[in-house]
Design an enzyme around this catalytic site. Structure first.
Site, short mmCIF file in Angstrom:
data_model
loop_
_atom_site.label_atom_id
_atom_site.label_comp_id
_atom_site.label_asym_id
_atom_site.label_seq_id
_atom_site.Cartn_x
_atom_site.Cartn_y
_atom_site.Cartn_z
N SER A 208 6.94 -4.97 10.14
CA SER A 208 8.13 -5.07 10.11
C SER A 208 9.20 -4.00 10.78
O SER A 208 10.01 -4.06 11.47
CB SER A 208 8.87 -5.92 8.80
OG SER A 208 8.65 -5.09 7.77
N GLY A 209 8.82 -2.74 10.30
CA GLY A 209 9.34 -1.61 10.74
C GLY A 209 10.54 -1.25 10.38
O GLY A 209 11.47 -0.71 11.28
N GLY A 210 11.22 -1.90 9.31
CA GLY A 210 12.65 -1.45 8.99
C GLY A 210 13.75 -2.80 9.50
O GLY A 210 14.82 -2.64 9.23
N LYS B 209 -6.76 -0.24 6.22
CA LYS B 209 -5.50 0.06 6.78
C LYS B 209 -5.58 1.53 7.26
O LYS B 209 -5.60 2.30 6.45
CB LYS B 209 -4.47 -0.52 6.52
CG LYS B 209 -3.00 0.02 7.07
CD LYS B 209 -1.97 -0.09 6.19
CE LYS B 209 -0.76 0.67 6.90
NZ LYS B 209 0.44 0.82 6.04
N ARG C 293 4.67 1.32 -12.04
CA ARG C 293 4.22 0.83 -10.71
C ARG C 293 3.01 -0.17 -11.03
O ARG C 293 3.10 -1.30 -10.16
CB ARG C 293 3.55 2.09 -10.08
CG ARG C 293 4.36 3.13 -9.50
CD ARG C 293 3.63 4.06 -8.74
NE ARG C 293 2.29 4.98 -9.55
CZ ARG C 293 2.45 5.90 -10.05
NH1 ARG C 293 3.65 6.45 -10.16
NH2 ARG C 293 1.58 6.48 -10.73
N TYR D 101 6.96 7.69 4.95
CA TYR D 101 6.19 6.93 3.76
C TYR D 101 5.75 7.86 2.61
O TYR D 101 5.24 9.00 3.03
CB TYR D 101 5.07 6.18 4.37
CG TYR D 101 5.74 4.83 5.24
CD1 TYR D 101 5.80 3.60 4.62
CD2 TYR D 101 6.24 5.13 6.53
CE1 TYR D 101 6.01 2.60 5.67
CE2 TYR D 101 6.76 4.18 7.28
CZ TYR D 101 6.76 2.91 6.86
OH TYR D 101 7.31 1.75 7.62
N SER E 189 2.30 -8.60 8.53
CA SER E 189 1.77 -7.83 7.58
C SER E 189 2.82 -7.00 7.23
O SER E 189 3.14 -5.75 7.57
CB SER E 189 0.60 -6.89 8.24
OG SER E 189 0.23 -5.92 7.27
N GLU F 94 1.97 2.70 14.86
CA GLU F 94 3.48 2.31 15.00
C GLU F 94 4.27 2.69 15.87
O GLU F 94 4.10 4.25 15.55
CB GLU F 94 3.95 2.57 13.31
CG GLU F 94 5.29 1.87 13.11
CD GLU F 94 5.93 2.04 11.95
OE1 GLU F 94 7.21 1.76 11.60
OE2 GLU F 94 5.22 2.47 10.92
N GLU G 55 -3.38 0.34 13.26
CA GLU G 55 -1.87 0.50 13.41
C GLU G 55 -1.27 1.70 13.92
O GLU G 55 -0.98 2.62 13.31
CB GLU G 55 -1.35 0.19 11.92
CG GLU G 55 -0.05 0.38 11.85
CD GLU G 55 0.56 0.24 10.35
OE1 GLU G 55 1.87 0.16 10.15
OE2 GLU G 55 -0.32 0.21 9.44
N LYS H 143 -2.20 -4.16 14.02
CA LYS H 143 -0.96 -4.15 13.23
C LYS H 143 0.02 -3.49 14.05
O LYS H 143 0.45 -2.32 13.95
CB LYS H 143 -1.03 -3.41 11.84
CG LYS H 143 0.05 -3.61 11.02
CD LYS H 143 0.13 -3.13 9.68
CE LYS H 143 1.58 -3.36 8.84
NZ LYS H 143 1.46 -3.24 7.56
N ASP I 248 0.89 -1.24 -0.02
CA ASP I 248 -0.29 -0.07 0.00
C ASP I 248 0.74 1.44 -0.02
O ASP I 248 0.33 2.31 0.48
CB ASP I 248 -0.96 0.12 1.38
CG ASP I 248 -0.13 0.21 2.54
OD1 ASP I 248 0.79 -0.51 2.72
OD2 ASP I 248 -0.61 0.66 3.62
#
Length: 390
Positions: A301-303, A177, A87, A390, A328, A219, A217, A259, A65
């Site tokens: 996963s965040g990096g 999301k 894309r 992002y 995810s 984060e 989510e 998430k 996304d």
């Protein structure tokens, strides 16, 4: 001996807490009250079934996304221009991977992708349905500065969300999301935590009202040099606030997915944590804050590196959990795929094999059966970027 501010008093020593006072309080409590009845929405049953289908054993979510700008960053890493054609080509590679539904139960799409088709004219949502993968949609409008905070952000997108969600449902999306963030180095301030929790709760309620299972989510960013204990403290605070406002907004817990970030030390902390330690702290946080009614915990996963994210997930599934504990992932599923593809048509099949390999690894981790033997050097490389946007 430590002092205590609590003093035990006997009834005889406290005549002011007598029967009269108690009876007065009882009569007030017993007074007739109007109780609002919360009626089940039109989509209640479907929401629960959709959430269950995504949170099925051995399955997780493929997050593709990324906004057009972020997708452009990914494409530029392999020398491709950020055009709609490129894309579309990349997302077609991902969404038409044969057998993907064996490991993936949901795919989060960007709005552009939800309405796109393959070069042969087949809608991407139909490609997913054929693999029994539930199409999802990113609905937030991104982060902006939060006035009055400690250089923190809030997530925009509530304006017009109901009408947009209704249109996404017509197009085939069945879950949504909304990502907001919390920064530990910035405090986090009480204002930022409350804003994150309230925004997520309003989004979740609006999504359910329009037939979309909301992924919740908040984060907690990896940025910082703090120890894992500080991350746990902040995570517990954030999730307590989130669930308070979810309840206030009458969100059906059986029809949501979470998430969360894994509870880890800050990315710049001097000591690394083992998968077993991360699993211990993360599950401690979840068990303290998340009701068992929630069907699925789908970690971001965040990096983290591809292998690191998989190892940590595997460690969390070494014993039974009240929820489906899964993944995810975006970069932790796509990194090797991009490097394999390089934008060349002759590499599509190999790139799809790379996606299947990573999806299978995380499927095994969801079942607690993953082994890192044979992982490539690329899979071990961390992807954390300080101040990543992002």
């Amino acid at each position: 001996m430590a002092c205590s501010n609590f003093v035990k008093l006997s009834p005889s020593s406290t005549p002011w807490i007598g029967h009269q006072s108690f009876n007065q309080r009882s009569s007030r409590l017993a007074a007739p009250r109007h109780v609002a009845v919360i009626r089940a929405g039109a989509y209640s049953h479907e929401l629960v079934e959709t959430a269950k289908s995504i949170a099925s054993p051995g399955h997780g979510i493929l997050a593709i996304d990324e906004s057009n700008a972020t997708c452009g960053k990914r494409l530029s890493s392999i020398g491709l221009d950020n055009t709609e054609v490129n894309r579309q080509a990349y997302r077609q590679l991902l969404l038409t991977t044969p057998g993907l539904g064996k490991y993936i139960s949901g795919a989060i799409l960007f709005e552009e992708t939800l309405y796109q088709s393959t070069t042969d004219g087949k809608k991407f949502v139909d490609c997913l349905r054929e693999e029994k993968i539930v199409p999802g949609i990113k609905v937030d409008k991104g982060l902006v500065p939060l006035p009055g905070s400690n250089n923190e952000s809030w997530c925009q997108g509530l304006d017009g969300l109901a009408s947009r969600s209704a249109e996404y449902y017509k197009q085939g999306a069945r879950f949504a999301k909304w990502r907001t963030v919390v920064s530990i180095p910035c405090g986090p301030s009480a204002l930022a935590v409350k804003e994150a929790a309230w925004g997520l709760a309003r989004y979740a309620s609006i999504s359910q009202d329009n037939g979309l299972v909301p992924i919740v989510e908040p984060e907690i960013l990896l940025d910082g040099d703090h120890p894992i204990e500080r991350t746990l403290e902040v995570a517990e605070r954030v999730w307590a606030e989130v669930f308070y406002y979810l309840a206030e907004n009458n969100v059906i817990f059986e029809g949501i997915l979470l998430k969360p970030s894994m509870v880890t030390p800050g990315a710049e902390h001097k000591e690394r944590a083992s998968p077993e330690t991360i699993a211990k702290y993360t599950l401690t946080m979840l068990k303290r804050r998340v009701p068992p009614a929630v069907p699925g915990i789908m970690f971001l996963s965040g990096g983290q590196s591809e292998m690191e994210a998989t190892l940590n997930l595997n460690a969390m599934n070494q014993s039974p959990n009240p929820w489906h504990v899964s993944f995810s992932y975006a970069r932790a599923l796509q990194n090797t795929v991009l490097k394999t593809w390089q934008g060349h048509p002759e590499n599509i099949e190999a790139a799809q094999e790379a996606l299947l390999s990573r999806a299978k690894a995380n499927s095994l981790a969801q079942l607690g059966s993953y082994s890192a033997d044979g992982e490539s050097d690329d899979a071990k490389k961390g992807m954390f970027v300080k101040g990543y946007t992002y």
